[in-house]
Design a protein around this motif. Sequence first.
Motif, PDB file in Angstrom:
ATOM      1  N   ASP A 191       0.811  -1.217   0.000  1.00 10.33           N
ATOM      2  CA  ASP A 191       0.000   0.000   0.000  1.00 10.33           C
ATOM      3  C   ASP A 191       0.840   1.259   0.000  1.00 10.33           C
ATOM      4  O   ASP A 191       0.330   2.358  -0.173  1.00 10.33           O
ATOM      5  N   THR A 192       2.148   1.137   0.223  1.00 16.78           N
ATOM      6  CA  THR A 192       3.017   2.318   0.169  1.00 16.78           C
ATOM      7  C   THR A 192       3.817   2.394  -1.127  1.00 16.78           C
ATOM      8  O   THR A 192       4.514   3.365  -1.362  1.00 16.78           O
ATOM      9  N   GLU A 193       3.714   1.378  -1.970  1.00 17.46           N
ATOM     10  CA  GLU A 193       4.538   1.322  -3.185  1.00 17.46           C
ATOM     11  C   GLU A 193       4.262   2.485  -4.117  1.00 17.46           C
ATOM     12  O   GLU A 193       5.178   3.135  -4.629  1.00 17.46           O
ATOM     13  N   GLU A 194       2.975   2.785  -4.325  1.00  9.79           N
ATOM     14  CA  GLU A 194       2.625   3.877  -5.243  1.00  9.79           C
ATOM     15  C   GLU A 194       3.163   5.200  -4.738  1.00  9.79           C
ATOM     16  O   GLU A 194       3.730   5.998  -5.488  1.00  9.79           O
ATOM     17  N   GLY A 195       3.002   5.438  -3.420  1.00  7.48           N
ATOM     18  CA  GLY A 195       3.507   6.680  -2.848  1.00  7.48           C
ATOM     19  C   GLY A 195       5.021   6.778  -2.943  1.00  7.48           C
ATOM     20  O   GLY A 195       5.564   7.842  -3.211  1.00  7.48           O
ATOM     21  N   ARG A 196       5.722   5.648  -2.736  1.00  6.29           N
ATOM     22  CA  ARG A 196       7.183   5.675  -2.830  1.00  6.29           C
ATOM     23  C   ARG A 196       7.641   6.029  -4.235  1.00  6.29           C
ATOM     24  O   ARG A 196       8.583   6.789  -4.429  1.00  6.29           O
ATOM     25  N   LYS A 197       6.975   5.475  -5.231  1.00 10.80           N
ATOM     26  CA  LYS A 197       7.344   5.784  -6.612  1.00 10.80           C
ATOM     27  C   LYS A 197       7.212   7.281  -6.870  1.00 10.80           C
ATOM     28  O   LYS A 197       8.055   7.894  -7.518  1.00 10.80           O
ATOM     29  N   LEU A 198       6.134   7.866  -6.353  1.00 10.22           N
ATOM     30  CA  LEU A 198       5.912   9.297  -6.546  1.00 10.22           C
ATOM     31  C   LEU A 198       6.996  10.106  -5.853  1.00 10.22           C
ATOM     32  O   LEU A 198       7.591  11.018  -6.424  1.00 10.22           O
ATOM     33  N   LEU A 199       7.300   9.733  -4.602  1.00 11.55           N
ATOM     34  CA  LEU A 199       8.226  10.530  -3.811  1.00 11.55           C
ATOM     35  C   LEU A 199       9.678  10.312  -4.212  1.00 11.55           C
ATOM     36  O   LEU A 199      10.515  11.170  -3.972  1.00 11.55           O
ATOM     37  N   ASP A 200       9.973   9.161  -4.817  1.00 12.95           N
ATOM     38  CA  ASP A 200      11.355   8.883  -5.179  1.00 12.95           C
ATOM     39  C   ASP A 200      11.745   9.490  -6.528  1.00 12.95           C
ATOM     40  O   ASP A 200      12.903   9.427  -6.915  1.00 12.95           O
ATOM     41  N   GLY A 201      10.787  10.040  -7.241  1.00 11.11           N
ATOM     42  CA  GLY A 201      11.088  10.630  -8.540  1.00 11.11           C
ATOM     43  C   GLY A 201      11.942  11.877  -8.411  1.00 11.11           C
ATOM     44  O   GLY A 201      12.086  12.461  -7.347  1.00 11.11           O
ATOM     45  N   ASP A 202      12.527  12.296  -9.517  1.00 12.80           N
ATOM     46  CA  ASP A 202      13.369  13.485  -9.542  1.00 12.80           C
ATOM     47  C   ASP A 202      12.492  14.664  -9.945  1.00 12.80           C
ATOM     48  O   ASP A 202      12.116  14.795 -11.121  1.00 12.80           O
ATOM     49  N   LEU A 203      12.157  15.532  -9.005  1.00 11.87           N
ATOM     50  CA  LEU A 203      11.198  16.608  -9.240  1.00 11.87           C
ATOM     51  C   LEU A 203      11.545  17.457 -10.465  1.00 11.87           C
ATOM     52  O   LEU A 203      10.675  17.736 -11.285  1.00 11.87           O
ATOM     53  N   PRO A 204      12.806  17.892 -10.636  1.00 10.09           N
ATOM     54  CA  PRO A 204      13.095  18.762 -11.786  1.00 10.09           C
ATOM     55  C   PRO A 204      12.815  18.123 -13.143  1.00 10.09           C
ATOM     56  O   PRO A 204      12.649  18.837 -14.136  1.00 10.09           O
ATOM     57  N   THR A 205      12.784  16.797 -13.215  1.00  7.17           N
ATOM     58  CA  THR A 205      12.539  16.147 -14.502  1.00  7.17           C
ATOM     59  C   THR A 205      11.043  15.989 -14.801  1.00  7.17           C
ATOM     60  O   THR A 205      10.676  15.614 -15.913  1.00  7.17           O
ATOM     61  N   LEU A 206      10.197  16.258 -13.818  1.00  9.41           N
ATOM     62  CA  LEU A 206       8.762  16.077 -13.994  1.00  9.41           C
ATOM     63  C   LEU A 206       8.131  17.329 -14.589  1.00  9.41           C
ATOM     64  O   LEU A 206       8.623  18.445 -14.385  1.00  9.41           O
ATOM     65  N   THR A 207       7.043  17.147 -15.308  1.00  6.52           N
ATOM     66  CA  THR A 207       6.323  18.277 -15.895  1.00  6.52           C
ATOM     67  C   THR A 207       4.831  18.099 -15.662  1.00  6.52           C
ATOM     68  O   THR A 207       4.351  17.029 -15.292  1.00  6.52           O
ATOM     69  N   GLY A 208       4.099  19.172 -15.907  1.00  9.84           N
ATOM     70  CA  GLY A 208       2.645  19.116 -15.889  1.00  9.84           C
ATOM     71  C   GLY A 208       2.076  18.573 -14.593  1.00  9.84           C
ATOM     72  O   GLY A 208       2.572  18.871 -13.500  1.00  9.84           O
ATOM     73  N   LEU A 209       1.025  17.757 -14.721  1.00  7.30           N
ATOM     74  CA  LEU A 209       0.321  17.260 -13.547  1.00  7.30           C
ATOM     75  C   LEU A 209       1.189  16.330 -12.708  1.00  7.30           C
ATOM     76  O   LEU A 209       1.010  16.238 -11.492  1.00  7.30           O
ATOM     77  N   GLN A 210       2.147  15.639 -13.349  1.00 10.48           N
ATOM     78  CA  GLN A 210       3.067  14.797 -12.580  1.00 10.48           C
ATOM     79  C   GLN A 210       3.874  15.641 -11.602  1.00 10.48           C
ATOM     80  O   GLN A 210       4.060  15.277 -10.448  1.00 10.48           O
ATOM     81  N   ARG A 211       4.352  16.771 -12.087  1.00 10.22           N
ATOM     82  CA  ARG A 211       5.137  17.654 -11.214  1.00 10.22           C
ATOM     83  C   ARG A 211       4.255  18.219 -10.114  1.00 10.22           C
ATOM     84  O   ARG A 211       4.671  18.349  -8.962  1.00 10.22           O
ATOM     85  N   MET A 212       3.025  18.581 -10.467  1.00  8.81           N
ATOM     86  CA  MET A 212       2.094  19.106  -9.470  1.00  8.81           C
ATOM     87  C   MET A 212       1.848  18.076  -8.362  1.00  8.81           C
ATOM     88  O   MET A 212       1.898  18.400  -7.168  1.00  8.81           O
ATOM     89  N   ARG A 213       1.590  16.832  -8.769  1.00  2.86           N
ATOM     90  CA  ARG A 213       1.251  15.799  -7.775  1.00  2.86           C
ATOM     91  C   ARG A 213       2.443  15.466  -6.889  1.00  2.86           C
ATOM     92  O   ARG A 213       2.293  15.255  -5.685  1.00  2.86           O
ATOM     93  N   ALA A 214       3.634  15.424  -7.474  1.00  2.00           N
ATOM     94  CA  ALA A 214       4.819  15.170  -6.662  1.00  2.00           C
ATOM     95  C   ALA A 214       5.116  16.361  -5.758  1.00  2.00           C
ATOM     96  O   ALA A 214       5.401  16.201  -4.567  1.00  2.00           O
ATOM     97  N   GLY A 215       5.023  17.564  -6.324  1.00  4.65           N
ATOM     98  CA  GLY A 215       5.321  18.762  -5.552  1.00  4.65           C
ATOM     99  C   GLY A 215       4.360  18.999  -4.403  1.00  4.65           C
ATOM    100  O   GLY A 215       4.723  19.617  -3.393  1.00  4.65           O
ATOM    101  N   ALA A 216       3.134  18.494  -4.529  1.00  6.19           N
ATOM    102  CA  ALA A 216       2.154  18.653  -3.450  1.00  6.19           C
ATOM    103  C   ALA A 216       2.628  17.990  -2.170  1.00  6.19           C
ATOM    104  O   ALA A 216       2.224  18.381  -1.068  1.00  6.19           O
ATOM    105  N   TYR A 217       3.488  16.973  -2.322  1.00  5.56           N
ATOM    106  CA  TYR A 217       3.986  16.242  -1.160  1.00  5.56           C
ATOM    107  C   TYR A 217       5.426  16.578  -0.790  1.00  5.56           C
ATOM    108  O   TYR A 217       5.814  16.425   0.366  1.00  5.56           O
TER     109      TYR A 217
END
Length: 393
Positions: A221-247
């Motif tokens: 149940d934490t796998e999805e959240g870990r994938k989001l949080l482990d991403g590299d924020l500067p490489t994300l764009t659009g809604l992906q960046r928004m969703r990661a940045g929210a956390y």
Amino acid sequence: MNSESPEVHGRCEPAFESLRQALAEIMDAGSEVGAALAVHVRRQPVVDLWAGHTDTARTQPWDEHTIVNLYSVGKAVTAVCALRLVEGGALDLDSPVSRYWPEFARAGKKHLPVRYLLTHQAALPAVFPALPLGAELRWEVMTEALAAQEPWWEPGAGHGYHVNTYGFLIGEVVRRITGKSLGTYLRDEIARPAGIDFFIGFGPELDARCAQVIPPRPGPDTEEGRKLLDGDLPTLTGLQRMRAGAYRNPPNLSGQGIINTREWRAAEVPSTNGHGNARAVARLYAALAGDGDLDGVHILAPATVEMAIAEQVYGEDLVLQRPTRFGLGFQLTMPERRLGPGPRAFGHFGAGGSLGFADPDAHVAFAYAMNQGRGGWQHKHVRHLIDLVYEAL
């Protein structure tokens, strides 16, 4: 299961004895390290229980005065502060935020109404520019970044959970009107006069009462959240960046790695770092489910509560990507995530399973606090406790 059930402390009325047993079973199963449960019916406390420990090593017992970081349970407390100003005529929900906070008018937000801050329609769940480590502890850095931020979607055209920015946005409006930080306003106007043990920002004098927050255990149940949080924020764009940045913009925005520190407890992060216990949250909701007063202290008038629990948005959440339903700052019961059987139940969950809610028709107020973090948004043992309350009525 152990041969001896863990000891559960506190009191409950005989009709609610099943809740004591259920809490013992939760502790025995290892679902929690420490937890507390409180229920009021018709303004009367019928359950006030606690069990377990405040630390990972299980050396410090949870007691009747223990407080813990309750995460988003504080969003509803923040909403109560704002709604008091609405009730008193100092804040107009349909006026632009910029009327109270002129700098907010930037980036196309001049006409964005206060209402959207409470309904998660403001389209500001994250900041695009990468913020420095520790920015979440610096109020002016966060509010300046939000004032400069362009909305991620057309405000009002959809809703998305403002995971961590909600408290900064509403808190700054409260500060501009009252001259007090949100934590100070809460303390002076509600918590201290009404004897509600809930704090947003506090000094070292309360540290000895604080339970450690224990990070979630790894699991599916934490796998999805870990994938989001482990991403590299500067490489994300659009809604992906928004969703990661929210956390995690700034990196410790949700308290990761700092949640048990003195700096985190001292700061005001109203969406995320409110500290309290089940008794305090149940007392507050008992007032909201009743006449709006608590021991002679006015909290909110019933008419204000009725306005606040009218549905404002319901549907697919642009941040969480699942259905959410909100009134003015309160989560509302919905088939996907029920707050008991009452159709008008309202309140707010916190990460890991903490919860406070009121059912004005059944005259019930419920609160649950714990220190074992967990992923996911459906917690079966908390739902079981809610079911037992209604069975006992």
